[in-house]
Design an enzyme around this catalytic site. Structure first.
Site, PDB file in Angstrom:
ATOM      1  N   GLU A   1      40.787  26.542  34.724  1.00  0.00           N
ATOM      2  CA  GLU A   1      40.324  27.839  33.970  1.00  0.00           C
ATOM      3  C   GLU A   1      39.717  27.383  32.760  1.00  0.00           C
ATOM      4  O   GLU A   1      38.543  27.781  32.682  1.00  0.00           O
ATOM      5  CB  GLU A   1      41.590  28.652  33.913  1.00  0.00           C
ATOM      6  CG  GLU A   1      41.558  29.809  33.250  1.00  0.00           C
ATOM      7  CD  GLU A   1      42.694  30.394  32.800  1.00  0.00           C
ATOM      8  OE1 GLU A   1      43.629  29.963  32.886  1.00  0.00           O
ATOM      9  OE2 GLU A   1      42.717  31.891  32.252  1.00  0.00           O
TER      10      GLU A   1
ATOM     11  N   HIS B   1      48.090  27.889  37.247  1.00  0.00           N
ATOM     12  CA  HIS B   1      46.762  28.238  36.817  1.00  0.00           C
ATOM     13  C   HIS B   1      46.136  26.893  36.558  1.00  0.00           C
ATOM     14  O   HIS B   1      46.654  26.160  36.025  1.00  0.00           O
ATOM     15  CB  HIS B   1      46.653  28.678  35.688  1.00  0.00           C
ATOM     16  CG  HIS B   1      47.011  30.451  35.417  1.00  0.00           C
ATOM     17  ND1 HIS B   1      48.104  30.909  36.190  1.00  0.00           N
ATOM     18  CD2 HIS B   1      46.635  31.452  34.871  1.00  0.00           C
ATOM     19  CE1 HIS B   1      48.191  32.293  35.984  1.00  0.00           C
ATOM     20  NE2 HIS B   1      47.113  32.609  35.335  1.00  0.00           N
TER      21      HIS B   1
ATOM     22  N   HIS C   1      47.404  37.533  41.680  1.00  0.00           N
ATOM     23  CA  HIS C   1      47.272  36.786  40.392  1.00  0.00           C
ATOM     24  C   HIS C   1      47.242  37.894  39.393  1.00  0.00           C
ATOM     25  O   HIS C   1      46.048  38.586  39.008  1.00  0.00           O
ATOM     26  CB  HIS C   1      45.958  36.083  40.423  1.00  0.00           C
ATOM     27  CG  HIS C   1      46.018  35.360  39.101  1.00  0.00           C
ATOM     28  ND1 HIS C   1      45.090  34.221  38.691  1.00  0.00           N
ATOM     29  CD2 HIS C   1      46.392  35.716  37.799  1.00  0.00           C
ATOM     30  CE1 HIS C   1      45.026  34.131  37.518  1.00  0.00           C
ATOM     31  NE2 HIS C   1      45.678  34.588  37.007  1.00  0.00           N
TER      32      HIS C   1
ATOM     33  N   HIS D   1      49.657  39.343  35.757  1.00  0.00           N
ATOM     34  CA  HIS D   1      50.720  39.120  34.809  1.00  0.00           C
ATOM     35  C   HIS D   1      51.473  40.364  34.547  1.00  0.00           C
ATOM     36  O   HIS D   1      50.744  41.160  33.701  1.00  0.00           O
ATOM     37  CB  HIS D   1      50.259  38.183  33.526  1.00  0.00           C
ATOM     38  CG  HIS D   1      49.827  36.893  34.053  1.00  0.00           C
ATOM     39  ND1 HIS D   1      50.288  35.698  33.892  1.00  0.00           N
ATOM     40  CD2 HIS D   1      48.394  36.709  34.425  1.00  0.00           C
ATOM     41  CE1 HIS D   1      49.307  34.843  34.288  1.00  0.00           C
ATOM     42  NE2 HIS D   1      48.197  35.278  34.655  1.00  0.00           N
TER      43      HIS D   1
ATOM     44  N   ASP E   1      44.294  39.774  36.874  1.00  0.00           N
ATOM     45  CA  ASP E   1      44.858  38.982  36.025  1.00  0.00           C
ATOM     46  C   ASP E   1      45.807  39.760  34.965  1.00  0.00           C
ATOM     47  O   ASP E   1      47.174  39.799  35.004  1.00  0.00           O
ATOM     48  CB  ASP E   1      43.945  38.370  35.134  1.00  0.00           C
ATOM     49  CG  ASP E   1      44.251  37.033  34.625  1.00  0.00           C
ATOM     50  OD1 ASP E   1      45.651  36.531  34.613  1.00  0.00           O
ATOM     51  OD2 ASP E   1      43.560  36.230  33.930  1.00  0.00           O
ATOM     52  N   ASP E   2      45.215  40.407  33.891  1.00  0.00           N
ATOM     53  CA  ASP E   2      45.955  41.400  32.756  1.00  0.00           C
ATOM     54  C   ASP E   2      45.496  42.607  32.757  1.00  0.00           C
ATOM     55  O   ASP E   2      44.608  42.691  31.609  1.00  0.00           O
ATOM     56  CB  ASP E   2      46.073  40.312  31.400  1.00  0.00           C
ATOM     57  CG  ASP E   2      46.323  39.048  31.741  1.00  0.00           C
ATOM     58  OD1 ASP E   2      47.845  38.807  31.701  1.00  0.00           O
ATOM     59  OD2 ASP E   2      45.613  38.094  31.850  1.00  0.00           O
TER      60      ASP E   2
HETATM   61  N1  ADE Z   1      48.758  34.440  30.753  1.00  0.00           N
HETATM   62  C1  ADE Z   1      48.445  35.650  31.016  1.00  0.00           C
HETATM   63  N2  ADE Z   1      47.301  35.914  31.393  1.00  0.00           N
HETATM   64  C2  ADE Z   1      46.623  34.527  31.207  1.00  0.00           C
HETATM   65  C3  ADE Z   1      45.224  34.061  31.614  1.00  0.00           C
HETATM   66  N3  ADE Z   1      44.227  34.893  31.948  1.00  0.00           N
HETATM   67  N4  ADE Z   1      45.053  32.541  31.498  1.00  0.00           N
HETATM   68  C4  ADE Z   1      46.053  32.128  30.899  1.00  0.00           C
HETATM   69  N5  ADE Z   1      47.457  32.249  30.824  1.00  0.00           N
HETATM   70  C5  ADE Z   1      47.752  33.683  30.713  1.00  0.00           C
HETATM   71 ZN    ZN Z   2      46.055  34.455  34.795  1.00  0.00          ZN
END
Ligand code: ADE
Ligand code: ZN
Length: 343
Positions: free
Chosen positions: A200, A197, A18, A20, A278-279
Site C-alpha cells: 500500500e 494490508h 476491506h 475498518h 476502506d474507511d
Molecule cells: N487503518 C484503517 N484504515 C487504514 C488504511 N487505509 N491503511 C492502513 N491502515 C488503516
Molecule cells: Zn484498509
C-alpha cells in the site's frame, strides 16, 4: 440503457472484504457519543476533521474519533450503523469487517466489551436488514510484535463465531510485515484465516513476505506489486485476490484521478481485485459510491463490473455451500437488474 449507470452500479449486490469498522463512524454518531461520555472533540463539525493529506494524519484522526466509542452499546451501534449504511447506499449483502483490538484495549477497554458489542451490532443488523458480517482482527503495525501476538491470543480467548480472520493495518513503510511472523503463527494455529494490508505504501517485496512468511491467503491494497512483474505473475498464477480501495488511496497516496489509479493497471494486468470502501465515512464515501465512481469514470462495461462483484464472492471466507448459494443469488439479482436497466 434505461436509467443512469451510476444508480445501476449502486444497486448491484455486493460483498465487501476491506472495511475498518473504526473508519465507518457517522459524524453525527461521533458527536453524540462524545456528548454521552463528556469527551471534548477538536470540533463538533466532525465532517471537518475527516480531512487529511497523509496516512499518518489519517491515523491520528482515526484514534481521536474512536476515543468516543467506549461501552458495549457504543461498539454495537458502530457495527449496526455501518452495516445499515452499506445496505442503504450500496446493496451490501456480506462483509468481512476489520477491527483494531489494541486501539481499544490500549485505552483500558476490555476485549470482551469490544467483541461482544461488535457481535451484538452485527447480529441485530442481520436480523433487521438481512446483511451478514464476519470479523477480522487487525494487528496495528506500530504496536510492538509481542503486543500483536498477545492481541491474537486474547481474541482467540474471547472468540465468537463471527471472528474468522487476522489482518494487519496502519502505516506499512516504517513497520514491514516480517515483524509480525509470530502473531500470524499463533493466529493460524488458532484456526484463523489470514490477510494483510501490503504494498500500500510499502514495496512489492512485502507481497512475497506476506504470502511466504505470514501465510496470507488474500491481500489488502497491493498497488506497489505492479513495480515487480514477477510478483504480479505469481499473484495471477496463484489466484491471490487484492481487496482494493479507490477513494481512500486516491486521497492519501495522491492518485486523485480514478482513470489513472493503479487499480486500473492491476485489472489490465489480469490481477484478481475486488472493490471496497476502506474507511467510508472518514473518506466521505460508501461502498455504492466506490462502484459508481470507479466503474463509471473508467467506462467499465457491465460484464467487467459483474466480474469485479463476483470476485468479491469468490474471495470471501465462506464455506463452499454458502459461497455457492451466494454465487447463485448474486447472478440472479444481477440478471434482474440488467433486465430492469435494459443492459
Ligand atoms: N487503518 C484503517 N484504515 C487504514 C488504511 N487505509 N491503511 C492502513 N491502515 C488503516
Ligand atoms: Zn484498509
Amino acid at each position: 440503457m434505461v436509467g443512469d449507470y451510476r444508480s445501476y452500479l449502486r444497486k448491484l449486490p455486493k460483498v465487501e472484504l476491506h472495511c475498518h469498522v473504526e473508519g465507518t463512524l457517522r459524524p453525527a454518531t461521533v458527536v453524540e457519543l462524545a456528548g454521552k461520555h463528556s469527551i471534548r472533540l477538536p470540533t463538533t463539525e466532525v465532517d471537518q476533521i475527516y480531512r487529511y493529506d497523509t496516512i499518518y494524519e489519517f491515523l491520528e484522526i482515526y484514534k481521536t474519533v474512536n476515543s468516543t466509542v467506549i461501552d458495549r452499546d457504543d461498539f454495537a451501534r458502530m457495527a449496526y450503523e455501518t452495516l445499515e449504511d452499506g445496505v442503504r447506499l450500496g446493496n451490501l449483502k456480506y462483509r468481512e469487517m476489520f477491527f483494531n483490538p489494541t486501539l481499544h484495549t490500549a485505552r483500558g477497554i476490555p476485549m470482551a466489551t469490544v467483541m461482544d458489542g461488535l457481535v451484538d451490532g452485527i447480529r441485530a443488523a442481520e436480523h433487521d436488514l438481512g446483511v451478514r458480517c464476519a470479523l477480522i482482527a487487525d494487528v496495528y503495525r506500530q504496536d510492538p510484535p509481542e503486543v500483536a501476538r498477545r492481541m491474537v491470543e486474547e481474541v482467540l480467548e474471547h472468540r465468537r463465531p463471527e471472528l474468522i480472520g487476522l489482518g494487519m493495518d496502519a502505516a506499512e513503510a516504517p513497520d514491514p510485515p516480517e515483524k509480525f511472523v509470530e502473531a500470524y503463527r499463533v493466529a493460524k494455529a488458532g484456526g484463523l484465516r489470514l490477510t494483510s494490508h501490503c504494498a500500500e505504501d510499502g514495496p512489492a517485496k512485502n507481497v512475497t513476505t506476506c504470502l511466504d512468511l505470514l501465510g496470507c491467503e488474500r491481500l489488502d491494497h497491493g498497488y506497489h506489486a505492479l513495480e515487480d512483474p514477477a510478483v504480479v505473475a505469481r499473484c495471477i498464477d496463484q489466484g491471490v485476490t487484492f481487496t482494493v480501495c479507490p477513494t481512500s488511496t486516491a486521497v492519501v497516496y495522491g492518485w486523485p484521478d480514478l482513470t489513472t489509479h493503479p487499480i486500473t493497471r492491476m485489472i489490465e494486468a489480469g490481477m484478481s481485485v475486488m472493490l471496497n470502501s476502506d474507511d467510508p465515512t472518514m473518506f466521505h464515501t460508501d461502498i455504492g459510491n466506490e462502484y459508481a465512481e470507479f466503474c463509471a469514470q473508467n467506462d467499465y462495461p457491465p460484464g467487467l463490473v459483474r466480474r469485479l462483484v463476483m470476485q468479491g464472492v469468490e474471495a470471501a471466507w465462506l464455506d463452499d455451500s454458502d459461497k455457492a448459494a451466494m454465487r447463485r443469488a448474486f447472478e440472479a439479482e444481477i440478471d434482474e437488474l440488467d433486465r430492469e436497466f435494459g443492459i
